[in-house]
Design an enzyme around this catalytic site. Sequence first.
Site, PDB file in Angstrom:
ATOM      1  N   ARG A 135      61.756 -28.529-115.914  1.00 30.72           N
ATOM      2  CA  ARG A 135      61.986 -29.356-117.105  1.00 30.72           C
ATOM      3  C   ARG A 135      61.514 -30.791-116.884  1.00 30.72           C
ATOM      4  NH1 ARG A 135      67.801 -29.446-117.972  1.00 30.72           N
ATOM      5  NH2 ARG A 135      68.022 -28.563-115.888  1.00 30.72           N
TER       6      ARG A 135
ATOM      7  N   LEU B 198      69.156 -20.628-111.969  1.00 28.07           N
ATOM      8  CA  LEU B 198      68.249 -20.670-113.114  1.00 28.07           C
ATOM      9  C   LEU B 198      69.023 -21.181-114.313  1.00 28.07           C
ATOM     10  CD1 LEU B 198      66.202 -17.316-113.048  1.00 28.07           C
ATOM     11  CD2 LEU B 198      65.268 -19.621-112.869  1.00 28.07           C
ATOM     12  N   ASP B 199      68.384 -22.003-115.148  1.00 29.48           N
ATOM     13  CA  ASP B 199      69.022 -22.461-116.379  1.00 29.48           C
ATOM     14  C   ASP B 199      69.400 -21.262-117.246  1.00 29.48           C
ATOM     15  OD1 ASP B 199      68.607 -25.111-115.657  1.00 29.48           O
ATOM     16  OD2 ASP B 199      66.666 -25.200-116.665  1.00 29.48           O
ATOM     17  N   PRO B 200      70.449 -21.388-118.070  1.00 30.58           N
ATOM     18  CA  PRO B 200      70.843 -20.270-118.944  1.00 30.58           C
ATOM     19  C   PRO B 200      69.708 -19.717-119.795  1.00 30.58           C
ATOM     20  CG  PRO B 200      72.552 -21.937-118.933  1.00 30.58           C
ATOM     21  CD  PRO B 200      71.394 -22.510-118.159  1.00 30.58           C
TER      22      PRO B 200
END
Length: 301
Positions: free
Chosen positions: A181, A46-48
């Site tokens: 995204r 998962l992205d930060p």
Amino acid sequence: MGRVKKGRAVSGWVIIDKPAGVGSTTVVNKVKWAFQAQKAGHAGTLDPDATGVLAIALGEATKTVPFVTDGLKCYHFRVAFGAATSSDDASGTVLETSATRPSDAGIEAALAAFRGDIMQVPPQVSAVKVEGERAYDLAREGIEMDLVARPLWVERLAVLARPDADHVDLEMICGKGGYVRAIARDLGQALGCLGHVAWLRRTWSGPFEAEGAATMAEIERLARTEEIDALLLPLELGLTDLPELPATPEGAARLRNGNPGMVLTSSVEWGDEAWASYQGRAVAVGVYKAGELHPSRVFNL
């Protein structure tokens, strides 16, 4: 003499509700330390800035990671219209803006092109490799890349809410390798208004859900105590998408040694991938052939 592994031989799944502001690798390392586990991995980063389900495998459960990674995942996210960013989310630098805003009907119509089998170009800031280097490392150096489009299965993409003209909240259920995204970026382009992800939450991943998942506060509080094992889920949950074949006692013994072993008859067909169990525990994953499972992965439990 073989090298002695440090840590506990603990195996199973730990499901974390990842908070925003921390990277997946940091969370995995923290959980590994808290359980004093010999080995740890995760089933999809998962992205930060993203929150939600981060499924972490410990010990022998790491052998089941590919089966969870290949499964469907569900995301809830907000698309902010009117700006394209360098990272395709709110953390990036604004590259271009637009005063155009789409109608509800326009959004609904545009979403159709993002369902089913689609091709998707990963974000510039992503973990894909370019000539051996991660794209996000090259992006930080200011290098622009022509990333190759990749296939993605999108089972569902639907509007959850339209809080205002500048935003829309969506739910996406997709297969392996999807970039939310990129969906926001491409949707904004298709609508002629630009767009990026404002926030993102993974609500479930394969058999694992955010509801009831452990928090990092719980991991901190229970770290290196006997009580922390209460957060451990069975290794077998990582095999939910594969058929289970009960092994005979002799078959289980053979499978544990890496040899084909007899399993009880079932509805699987010759050549199907399945997993063998004995007394409720996973023994091996492999291919079913004529009454036997031919193992590709063996669990040392």
